[in-house]
Design a protein around this motif. Structure first.
Motif, mmCIF file in Angstrom:
data_model
loop_
_atom_site.group_PDB
_atom_site.id
_atom_site.type_symbol
_atom_site.label_atom_id
_atom_site.label_comp_id
_atom_site.label_asym_id
_atom_site.label_seq_id
_atom_site.Cartn_x
_atom_site.Cartn_y
_atom_site.Cartn_z
ATOM 1 N N GLY A 1 2.304 1.376 -5.702
ATOM 2 C CA GLY A 1 1.906 1.844 -3.881
ATOM 3 C C GLY A 1 1.469 3.253 -3.627
ATOM 4 O O GLY A 1 1.947 3.952 -4.851
ATOM 5 N N LEU A 2 1.733 4.107 -3.105
ATOM 6 C CA LEU A 2 1.014 5.126 -2.578
ATOM 7 C C LEU A 2 2.287 6.282 -2.891
ATOM 8 O O LEU A 2 1.651 7.427 -3.402
ATOM 9 N N VAL B 1 -5.552 -1.350 -4.781
ATOM 10 C CA VAL B 1 -3.810 -0.707 -5.425
ATOM 11 C C VAL B 1 -2.496 -1.017 -6.415
ATOM 12 O O VAL B 1 -2.503 -1.133 -7.178
ATOM 13 N N GLY C 1 6.242 5.195 2.951
ATOM 14 C CA GLY C 1 5.275 4.698 3.115
ATOM 15 C C GLY C 1 4.698 3.642 3.970
ATOM 16 O O GLY C 1 4.114 3.051 3.512
ATOM 17 N N LEU D 1 0.790 -0.856 0.170
ATOM 18 C CA LEU D 1 -0.070 0.106 0.135
ATOM 19 C C LEU D 1 1.209 1.381 0.148
ATOM 20 O O LEU D 1 0.814 2.344 -0.635
ATOM 21 N N GLY E 1 0.808 3.395 4.959
ATOM 22 C CA GLY E 1 0.560 2.307 4.765
ATOM 23 C C GLY E 1 0.538 1.468 6.311
ATOM 24 O O GLY E 1 -0.743 1.445 6.545
ATOM 25 N N ARG F 1 -2.357 1.065 -9.038
ATOM 26 C CA ARG F 1 -1.573 1.660 -8.639
ATOM 27 C C ARG F 1 -0.657 0.742 -8.090
ATOM 28 O O ARG F 1 0.135 0.724 -6.680
#
Length: 287
Positions: A281-282, A274, A239, A231, A243, A278
């Protein structure tokens, strides 16, 4: 709304611990390029170190978390120097087999040495809580969260301000260029692996006041740790923080809607989304 606020508060405190135990996984990958599937088993070892320190030395588990960090850091340093360095340049399948095999070795060694029974600690603050307006703060959750914040802050300082941290980041970016600048890349790998598994052990010891320890306890954290780093972005320390908090809040809030047996349903649906939309990851970057 009060129940939601309480759930979010609990989720943030739990998520802070998730962040610390997942930082180790993302640190190992970021520096060495190895996905350590046995990361959660080092968390289990850290819990056992803290439990034995409490049982035989009378050391509070929160203080024992520093002892757990030191012991597992030394173990991680030795394992990287003897095992993991041999597969750094090997195909990914060799790295996977090594880490999965390490899961079997560590869990069965713990079963042989410690037995299969569940162990817990008893502390004066174990059932205590603080009142924050209309909300209640569980003291063991709060203590583990504060320790996690301190640990995360020290890790940030180490990576950003110290020479060893800069050398480690240089090794992660380009090992050959780091060697040309006089950095011992092999030493940085040992340091990164020791720190990585030590952080997970530290987090495991910090949550011992409200959890039990047994040889296979790591299995319940393995998927959560990988969910956190995916995430947030595998290889990103920031991250892992984002996360970890997100996973803790999602888990806690979902219990308001679903039975506790399904508390991870929303989490894994978001995890799949996710991965699909993506995959970096964020907080991760594309390569």
């Amino acid at each position: 709304m009060l129940s939601l606020a309480q759930a979010v508060l609990d989720g943030v405190m739990i998520g802070g611990v998730y962040a610390v135990i997942s930082m180790g996984l993302t640190l190992v990958f970021g520096v060495m390029g190895i996905v350590n599937f046995a990361q959660a088993q080092f968390l289990m070892l850290g819990m056992f170190v803290a439990w034995f320190a409490w049982r035989f030395l009378g050391i509070d588990p929160l203080l024992g978390s520093f002892l757990a960090f030191g012991a597992i850091f030394a173990l991680g340093w030795a394992l990287q120097a003897t095992l993991f360095r041999r597969v750094l340049a090997a195909p990914p399948v060799a790295q996977i087999f090594l880490t999965v095999g390490l899961i079997i070795v560590l869990e069965n060694s713990a079963l042989l040495l410690f037995g299969s029974e569940f162990r817990s600690v008893a502390t004066p603050y174990q059932t205590a809580s603080l009142r924050l307006g209309e909300l209640f703060v569980n003291v063991p959750y709060l203590a583990a969260f504060l320790l996690s914040v301190v640990c995360g802050g020290l890790l940030w300082w180490f990576l950003d301000r110290s020479w060893f941290g800069r050398a480690m980041r240089a090794t992660a970016q380009d090992p050959m260029a780091a060697r040309l600048m006089g950095i011992d890349a092999a030493r940085m790998h040992r340091l990164a692996f020791g720190l990585g598994v030590g952080l997970s052990a530290f987090g495991g010891a910090a949550i011992l006041p409200y959890l039990t320890v047994y040889p296979t306890v790591g299995s319940q954290f393995s998927v959560l740790m990988f969910t956190v780093v995916v995430l947030g972005g595998l290889g990103s320390i920031a991250g892992a923080v984002v996360g970890g908090v997100a996973v803790g809040v999602i888990q806690s809030v979902s219990t308001l809607v679903f039975p506790i047996q399904l508390q991870n349903l929303v989490l894994f649906l978001l995890f799949i989304a996710v991965l699909a939309l993506r995959p970096e990851g964020l907080m991760g970057g594309s390569r």
